[in-house]
Design a protein around this motif. Structure first.
Motif, PDB file in Angstrom:
ATOM      1  N   GLY A 201       0.784  -1.216   0.000  1.00  0.00           N
ATOM      2  CA  GLY A 201       0.000   0.000   0.000  1.00  0.00           C
ATOM      3  C   GLY A 201       0.821   1.273   0.000  1.00  0.00           C
ATOM      4  N   LYS A 202       2.107   1.198   0.244  1.00  0.00           N
ATOM      5  CA  LYS A 202       2.930   2.401   0.274  1.00  0.00           C
ATOM      6  C   LYS A 202       3.447   2.792  -1.106  1.00  0.00           C
ATOM      7  CE  LYS A 202       4.305   1.881   5.082  1.00  0.00           C
ATOM      8  NZ  LYS A 202       5.405   1.776   6.065  1.00  0.00           N
ATOM      9  N   GLY A 203       3.002   2.068  -2.122  1.00  0.00           N
ATOM     10  CA  GLY A 203       3.250   2.539  -3.474  1.00  0.00           C
ATOM     11  C   GLY A 203       4.476   1.987  -4.142  1.00  0.00           C
ATOM     12  N   ILE A 204       4.645   2.420  -5.357  1.00  0.00           N
ATOM     13  CA  ILE A 204       5.705   1.913  -6.218  1.00  0.00           C
ATOM     14  C   ILE A 204       7.089   2.310  -5.723  1.00  0.00           C
ATOM     15  CG2 ILE A 204       6.698   2.209  -8.536  1.00  0.00           C
ATOM     16  CD1 ILE A 204       3.905   2.133  -9.625  1.00  0.00           C
ATOM     17  N   MET A 205       7.224   3.467  -5.086  1.00  0.00           N
ATOM     18  CA  MET A 205       8.543   3.920  -4.642  1.00  0.00           C
ATOM     19  C   MET A 205       9.185   2.924  -3.689  1.00  0.00           C
ATOM     20  SD  MET A 205       7.909   7.992  -4.052  1.00  0.00           S
ATOM     21  CE  MET A 205       9.517   8.171  -3.289  1.00  0.00           C
ATOM     22  N   ILE A 206       8.450   2.552  -2.620  1.00  0.00           N
ATOM     23  CA  ILE A 206       9.011   1.650  -1.619  1.00  0.00           C
ATOM     24  C   ILE A 206       9.171   0.247  -2.194  1.00  0.00           C
ATOM     25  CG2 ILE A 206       8.565   0.553   0.602  1.00  0.00           C
ATOM     26  CD1 ILE A 206       7.305   3.133   1.527  1.00  0.00           C
ATOM     27  N   THR A 207       8.179  -0.198  -2.970  1.00  0.00           N
ATOM     28  CA  THR A 207       8.256  -1.537  -3.531  1.00  0.00           C
ATOM     29  C   THR A 207       9.415  -1.657  -4.514  1.00  0.00           C
ATOM     30  OG1 THR A 207       5.855  -1.620  -3.364  1.00  0.00           O
ATOM     31  CG2 THR A 207       6.910  -3.365  -4.616  1.00  0.00           C
ATOM     32  N   SER A 208       9.675  -0.625  -5.277  1.00  0.00           N
ATOM     33  CA  SER A 208      10.805  -0.635  -6.202  1.00  0.00           C
ATOM     34  C   SER A 208      12.119  -0.717  -5.448  1.00  0.00           C
ATOM     35  CB  SER A 208      10.782   0.622  -7.072  1.00  0.00           C
ATOM     36  OG  SER A 208       9.621   0.670  -7.859  1.00  0.00           O
ATOM     37  N   ALA A 237       8.816   4.481 -14.661  1.00  0.00           N
ATOM     38  CA  ALA A 237      10.226   4.653 -15.039  1.00  0.00           C
ATOM     39  C   ALA A 237      11.059   5.040 -13.820  1.00  0.00           C
ATOM     40  CB  ALA A 237      10.351   5.711 -16.129  1.00  0.00           C
ATOM     41  N   GLY A 238      10.494   5.867 -12.945  1.00  0.00           N
ATOM     42  CA  GLY A 238      11.195   6.207 -11.710  1.00  0.00           C
ATOM     43  C   GLY A 238      11.423   4.986 -10.840  1.00  0.00           C
ATOM     44  N   GLY A 239      10.443   4.079 -10.793  1.00  0.00           N
ATOM     45  CA  GLY A 239      10.616   2.845 -10.032  1.00  0.00           C
ATOM     46  C   GLY A 239      11.720   1.976 -10.596  1.00  0.00           C
ATOM     47  N   ILE A 240      11.797   1.889 -11.926  1.00  0.00           N
ATOM     48  CA  ILE A 240      12.859   1.102 -12.559  1.00  0.00           C
ATOM     49  C   ILE A 240      14.229   1.699 -12.260  1.00  0.00           C
ATOM     50  CG2 ILE A 240      13.824   0.408 -14.789  1.00  0.00           C
ATOM     51  CD1 ILE A 240      10.922   0.197 -15.804  1.00  0.00           C
ATOM     52  N   LEU A 241      14.322   3.023 -12.319  1.00  0.00           N
ATOM     53  CA  LEU A 241      15.600   3.677 -12.039  1.00  0.00           C
ATOM     54  C   LEU A 241      16.006   3.518 -10.579  1.00  0.00           C
ATOM     55  CD1 LEU A 241      15.212   6.929 -14.152  1.00  0.00           C
ATOM     56  CD2 LEU A 241      16.874   5.092 -14.523  1.00  0.00           C
ATOM     57  N   LEU A 242      15.026   3.537  -9.676  1.00  0.00           N
ATOM     58  CA  LEU A 242      15.355   3.324  -8.267  1.00  0.00           C
ATOM     59  C   LEU A 242      15.874   1.912  -8.036  1.00  0.00           C
ATOM     60  CD1 LEU A 242      15.461   4.247  -5.354  1.00  0.00           C
ATOM     61  CD2 LEU A 242      13.066   3.578  -5.109  1.00  0.00           C
ATOM     62  N   ALA A 243      15.221   0.918  -8.663  1.00  0.00           N
ATOM     63  CA  ALA A 243      15.697  -0.461  -8.534  1.00  0.00           C
ATOM     64  C   ALA A 243      17.129  -0.594  -9.062  1.00  0.00           C
ATOM     65  CB  ALA A 243      14.761  -1.407  -9.280  1.00  0.00           C
ATOM     66  N   PHE A 278      19.434   7.418  -8.975  1.00  0.00           N
ATOM     67  CA  PHE A 278      18.551   7.881  -7.909  1.00  0.00           C
ATOM     68  C   PHE A 278      18.056   9.295  -8.176  1.00  0.00           C
ATOM     69  CE2 PHE A 278      17.801   9.958  -3.820  1.00  0.00           C
ATOM     70  CZ  PHE A 278      16.865   9.103  -3.259  1.00  0.00           C
ATOM     71  N   ALA A 279      18.954  10.164  -8.631  1.00  0.00           N
ATOM     72  CA  ALA A 279      18.557  11.547  -8.922  1.00  0.00           C
ATOM     73  C   ALA A 279      17.537  11.602 -10.045  1.00  0.00           C
ATOM     74  CB  ALA A 279      19.793  12.374  -9.286  1.00  0.00           C
ATOM     75  N   MET A 280      17.731  10.797 -11.086  1.00  0.00           N
ATOM     76  CA  MET A 280      16.776  10.777 -12.196  1.00  0.00           C
ATOM     77  C   MET A 280      15.439  10.187 -11.761  1.00  0.00           C
ATOM     78  SD  MET A 280      18.176  12.244 -14.724  1.00  0.00           S
ATOM     79  CE  MET A 280      17.031  11.777 -16.033  1.00  0.00           C
ATOM     80  N   ALA A 281      15.480   9.174 -10.880  1.00  0.00           N
ATOM     81  CA  ALA A 281      14.229   8.612 -10.357  1.00  0.00           C
ATOM     82  C   ALA A 281      13.467   9.661  -9.560  1.00  0.00           C
ATOM     83  CB  ALA A 281      14.531   7.388  -9.487  1.00  0.00           C
ATOM     84  N   LEU A 282      14.181  10.404  -8.723  1.00  0.00           N
ATOM     85  CA  LEU A 282      13.542  11.453  -7.934  1.00  0.00           C
ATOM     86  C   LEU A 282      12.950  12.539  -8.828  1.00  0.00           C
ATOM     87  CD1 LEU A 282      12.981  12.515  -5.079  1.00  0.00           C
ATOM     88  CD2 LEU A 282      15.197  13.679  -5.156  1.00  0.00           C
ATOM     89  N   TRP A 283      13.674  12.903  -9.891  1.00  0.00           N
ATOM     90  CA  TRP A 283      13.180  13.923 -10.824  1.00  0.00           C
ATOM     91  C   TRP A 283      11.894  13.458 -11.506  1.00  0.00           C
ATOM     92  CZ3 TRP A 283      12.767  14.053 -16.261  1.00  0.00           C
ATOM     93  CH2 TRP A 283      12.482  15.314 -16.803  1.00  0.00           C
TER      94      TRP A 283
END
Length: 415
Positions: A201-208, A237-243, A278-283
């Protein structure tokens, strides 16, 4: 100083008070006299263990044996009377009291550090009873099976494998290959449970983030496929970059396990790639207007499977043979070709291979370049997979982040 009898006595008293404090707090709501043992009893039990051990050293070793038997009888009697009256059949406090006596014995033979450490661990386990039970109740059959399978390949199979090399170029070591299988499997299983604890439930950011711990490639495929039902391309795409950003520190962790000397130099290109991703994911996430959530079970239908572990072991063996063969025929620079090709399928295998080979004669710089090239080629593969599974729009959104990450890694490697 720590071996003096008075210091040992105080140490035993302290660890008895520690365990007794937890037991007394846990059973604080019980009726007066209803506890088998409380804070004072535990303190006395620990001191009794220390005194019995000291007397056993001075007089006869049968003294601590007799003391342990007498304590066991007293605790058994107290447990029987307490269970008859309160219908409470838990044996945790009784076992803890016996263990406290043994910890006191440890102190008496000069193992105070071990005894205190064990006392802290025991206290933590006792205090988190409800939490541990909650985790057990929350396990499903596949998760329990995964834990047992990891125990099987690590505690049962690993110790019996021969720890010696054989085969072409004297390359293959069954123990070391299987140790790497255990290492990768343990990291993947830890990543799976990290996802379970965080919740979907906390979304794609944490799951990625947690998906990147287990498998950044699997996470890339899962998020790319989701774009067909959830057309939020910047978020995905941000989730993929974070992973991907998390994959690079994971590589450094694997290297540190085998050769910590490589980490400092290797952290420059991989650290740059991680920070860029990480910076590109955050952007991308800051540009996303809506939040998205999905079921984290899509990333891993099963937390642990023997089949993939065996395939990884076979892949690792093949890469080891290829790396040694190319080095024998083409020299150390030929390993870079292996790194680029191996990174297309699995960056962990070539990372472990090259790190291991630094103990067998190849230069550290060769290993650093090879591992970085494998990370770059693996990053390229993520773009290809994302485009194939998610379509042109997702690929277009993802290319700047992946491309900049590979460029930064290559430039830092040259520097």
């Amino acid at each position: 100083m720590i071996d003096q009898p008075i210091v040992q006595l105080l140490t035993a008293l302290a660890l008895g008070l520690l365990i007794g404090l937890e037991r007394g707090w846990h059973e604080r709501m019980m009726r007066a006299g209803g506890r088998v043992a409380g804070i004072r009893t535990f303190a006395l039990v620990a001191v009794a263990g220390q005194v019995a051990g000291m007397l056993g050293t001075l007089l006869t070793p049968w003294i601590p044996v007799a003391a342990l038997l007498g304590l066991s009888l007293l605790l058994a009697l107290g447990y029987r009377l307490n269970s008859d009256e309160d219908r409470d059949f838990g044996t945790t406090t009784v076992i803890a009291a016996l263990l406290t006596f043994l910890l006191g014995l440890l102190v008496s033979i000069g193992e105070s550090t071990l005894a205190v450490g064990a006392a802290v661990i025991v206290t933590v386990l006792l205090h988190f009873k409800e939490t541990l039970h909650g985790w057990i109740y929350g396990l499903n059959a596949e998760e329990l099976r995964g834990i047992l399978q990891l125990g099987l390949i690590s505690a049962v199979l690993l110790p019996v494998l021969p720890n010696e090399t054989f085969g072409p170029w004297d390359t293959l070591n069954p123990y070391e290959i299987w140790l790497m299988v255990v290492l990768i499997s343990a990291i993947s299983l830890a990543g799976y449970f990290a996802m379970r604890l965080a919740g979907a439930g906390k979304g794609i950011m944490i799951t990625s983030a947690f998906g990147g711990i287990a498998s950044s490639t699997a996470t890339t495929l899962s998020l790319a496929r989701m774009s067909q039902q959830l057309p939020m391309y910047r978020l995905l795409a941000g989730g993929i970059l974070l992973a991907s950003a998390i994959m690079y520190p994971r590589i450094l962790l694997l290297v540190a396990v085998l050769n910590v000397e490589l980490v400092q130099q290797l952290s420059i290109p991989l650290g740059g790639m991680s920070l860029t991703s990480f910076a590109m994911a955050l952007w991308l996430w800051r540009k996303t207007e809506a939040d998205g959530e999905f079921d984290s079970s899509q990333l891993n239908q099963k937390p642990f499977q023997i089949g993939p572990a065996l395939k990884f072991g076979a892949l690792l063996a093949v890469i080891m043979l290829a790396a040694e063969g190319i080095r024998a025929e083409m020299g150390e620079q030929g390993l870079w070709i292996v790194s680029l090709v191996a990174g297309l399928t699995d960056v962990d295998a070539i990372t472990l291979t090259l790190t291991r080979m630094t103990d067998n004669g190849i230069g550290q710089q060769i290993a650093i370049v090879g591992i970085t090239l494998a990370a770059i080629s693996n990053t390229l593969v993520k773009g290809i997979l994302a485009g194939a599974a998610g379509g042109a729009t997702l690929l277009k959104t993802l290319v700047p982040g992946l491309g900049l990450s590979m460029l930064v890694g290559g430039l830092l490697l040259l520097i």
